[in-house]
Design an enzyme around this catalytic site. Structure first.
Site, PDB file in Angstrom:
ATOM      1  N   PRO A  17       7.062 -60.068 -67.398  1.00  0.00           N
ATOM      2  CA  PRO A  17       4.989 -59.945 -67.246  1.00  0.00           C
ATOM      3  C   PRO A  17       5.187 -60.650 -66.337  1.00  0.00           C
ATOM      4  O   PRO A  17       5.028 -60.650 -65.309  1.00  0.00           O
ATOM      5  CB  PRO A  17       4.890 -61.400 -68.293  1.00  0.00           C
ATOM      6  CG  PRO A  17       5.741 -62.893 -68.224  1.00  0.00           C
ATOM      7  CD  PRO A  17       7.230 -61.833 -68.200  1.00  0.00           C
ATOM      8  N   MET A  18       4.068 -59.179 -66.137  1.00  0.00           N
ATOM      9  CA  MET A  18       3.515 -59.150 -64.373  1.00  0.00           C
ATOM     10  C   MET A  18       2.261 -58.606 -64.860  1.00  0.00           C
ATOM     11  O   MET A  18       1.591 -57.946 -65.598  1.00  0.00           O
ATOM     12  CB  MET A  18       4.532 -58.023 -63.765  1.00  0.00           C
ATOM     13  CG  MET A  18       6.001 -58.383 -63.552  1.00  0.00           C
ATOM     14  SD  MET A  18       6.967 -56.794 -62.712  1.00  0.00           S
ATOM     15  CE  MET A  18       7.216 -55.950 -64.333  1.00  0.00           C
ATOM     16  N   CYS A 116       3.693 -68.922 -62.313  1.00  0.00           N
ATOM     17  CA  CYS A 116       2.634 -68.236 -61.228  1.00  0.00           C
ATOM     18  C   CYS A 116       2.780 -68.983 -60.240  1.00  0.00           C
ATOM     19  O   CYS A 116       1.558 -69.895 -60.737  1.00  0.00           O
ATOM     20  CB  CYS A 116       1.605 -67.618 -62.138  1.00  0.00           C
ATOM     21  SG  CYS A 116       0.896 -66.377 -61.253  1.00  0.00           S
ATOM     22  N   LYS A 155       8.188 -69.989 -69.483  1.00  0.00           N
ATOM     23  CA  LYS A 155       8.997 -68.900 -68.259  1.00  0.00           C
ATOM     24  C   LYS A 155       8.125 -69.985 -66.941  1.00  0.00           C
ATOM     25  O   LYS A 155       7.170 -70.684 -66.840  1.00  0.00           O
ATOM     26  CB  LYS A 155       8.103 -67.802 -67.829  1.00  0.00           C
ATOM     27  CG  LYS A 155       8.623 -66.930 -66.532  1.00  0.00           C
ATOM     28  CD  LYS A 155       8.426 -65.194 -66.510  1.00  0.00           C
ATOM     29  CE  LYS A 155       8.614 -64.725 -65.236  1.00  0.00           C
ATOM     30  NZ  LYS A 155       8.531 -65.290 -64.015  1.00  0.00           N
ATOM     31  N   ASN A 219      15.900 -64.896 -63.627  1.00  0.00           N
ATOM     32  CA  ASN A 219      14.770 -63.891 -63.744  1.00  0.00           C
ATOM     33  C   ASN A 219      15.171 -64.305 -61.101  1.00  0.00           C
ATOM     34  O   ASN A 219      15.013 -65.372 -61.274  1.00  0.00           O
ATOM     35  CB  ASN A 219      13.681 -64.513 -63.590  1.00  0.00           C
ATOM     36  CG  ASN A 219      12.936 -63.208 -63.110  1.00  0.00           C
ATOM     37  OD1 ASN A 219      11.664 -64.034 -62.558  1.00  0.00           O
ATOM     38  ND2 ASN A 219      12.743 -62.279 -63.432  1.00  0.00           N
ATOM     39  N   GLY A 220      15.130 -62.585 -61.282  1.00  0.00           N
ATOM     40  CA  GLY A 220      14.738 -63.146 -59.550  1.00  0.00           C
ATOM     41  C   GLY A 220      16.108 -62.173 -58.701  1.00  0.00           C
ATOM     42  O   GLY A 220      17.566 -62.446 -59.441  1.00  0.00           O
ATOM     43  N   GLY A 243      11.987 -58.372 -63.735  1.00  0.00           N
ATOM     44  CA  GLY A 243      10.403 -58.590 -63.315  1.00  0.00           C
ATOM     45  C   GLY A 243      10.138 -56.932 -62.035  1.00  0.00           C
ATOM     46  O   GLY A 243      10.729 -55.817 -62.433  1.00  0.00           O
TER      47      GLY A 243
END
Length: 326
Positions: A17-18, A116, A155, A219-220, A243
């Site tokens: 999600p972005m 976030c 997340k 993630n990353g 992402g």
């Protein structure tokens, strides 16, 4: 509870999600150029529970949960799952939001944003600030799950000011989310420096030791299919979430790398702009599209010139006219 996570083939590959990126248009564009079995899960932009629980606010945030008919058809044809991501700080509003989202019958799951790093959401004790308040975080997960029959995932990050991977993930595992996606940076790191995949690996070990059924995704710094598979192999995660890596190559989910021609890039840009204009009409914001131009217009002579021309456009019609001259 209809837990699709457990039935997915592994490794699980997901698009993150972005904000101002993963709307229904971009998701459709990416799904359209990905092989049917290459992309398993997609997420909405993150949606405020405060907004969803307020009649006026609901209208403002509703666009984040729009799923067009054409996207639905693509998702169904490829068996790709779509998850609504929500954020906030009040467990009761998570509960109410979960009921609203379930009633829409558009989504396969609900994800809670606990990662976030943006200051304006952190100061409201939301998102990554929940790492500092594990009891509230657990209450939120439980309240969300009680409001829906959809699987609830999270997340998050490996810490707020410092790395607390094992302590934090251990807290989350106590309330059994369907999946936890871990961004290998602290909130303080934002998006700087290399993602610390060793820490993600520690979370996997912790999960294994606790005999939990919760899936762990990493993630990353994943910008290719090859890198995604390497992360799975090296750190034992059940899957990988991509992402900003998608900005380097919209075709990256496909296992077989193909040479991407200039014309393929231009055609996909035209598709993106046309879909955006058709979907959002007067509700759209052309400036949002400008962040995508570099995705498509790169890797060929004169690309920078045409990106500059597009940046000076004021609407989709002007942009399409510029593209005709490339």
């Amino acid at each position: 509870m209809l837990d699709f996570w457990q039935s997915l083939q592994k490794p699980i590959i997901a698009l993150a999600p972005m904000e101002d990126v993963t709307d229904t248009v971009f998701r459709e564009v990416i799904r359209s150029v990905s092989e049917p079995d290459a992309l398993h899960v997609m997420f909405t932009e993150f949606t405020s529970t405060d907004g969803l629980c307020n009649k006026k606010g609901r209208e403002f945030v509703a666009t984040r949960l729009v799923v067009t008919e054409t996207e639905r058809e693509l998702l169904k044809a490829s068996n790709t799952k779509l998850v609504a991501q929500i954020w906030g700080s009040d467990p009761e509003k998570f509960h109410e939001s979960a009921k609203l989202i379930s009633g829409m019958r558009l989504f396969d799951g609900i994800d809670i944003n606990m990662g976030c790093p943006v200051k304006k959401v952190v100061k409201n004790h939301s998102c990554s600030d929940l790492i500092n308040h594990p009891d509230v975080a657990k209450e939120i997960i439980i309240a969300t799950r009680e409001g829906t029959n959809l699987p609830v995932s999270v997340k998050t990050r490996i810490g707020f000011n410092s790395i607390v991977t094992e302590e934090w993930i251990g807290e989350l595992l106590e309330v059994h989310p369907a999946a936890i996606t871990i961004h290998g940076r602290t909130r303080t790191m934002m998006s700087n420096g290399l993602a610390l995949w060793d820490e993600i690996g520690k979370a996997v070990q912790l999960r294994n030791q606790s005999n939990s059924s919760t899936l762990i995704l990493g993630n990353g710094d994943v910008d290719s299919h090859v890198t995604a598979l390497a992360r799975v192999r090296d750190f034992g995660v059940d899957g990988v979430m991509v992402g900003t890596g998608i900005f380097k190559n919209p075709w990256m989910f496909n296992a077989v790398e193909k040479e991407i021609s200039m014309q393929m890039r231009i055609d996909l840009l035209v598709k993106h702009i046309t879909l955006y204009d058709r979907t959002w009409k007067d509700k759209g914001n052309f400036n949002v599209l400008k962040r995508f131009f570099k995705i498509y217009l790169n890797g060929f002579e004169g690309a920078a010139h045409w990106r500059d021309q597009l940046m000076h456009c004021k609407n989709c019609v002007e942009a399409l006219e510029v593209i005709k001259r490339i």
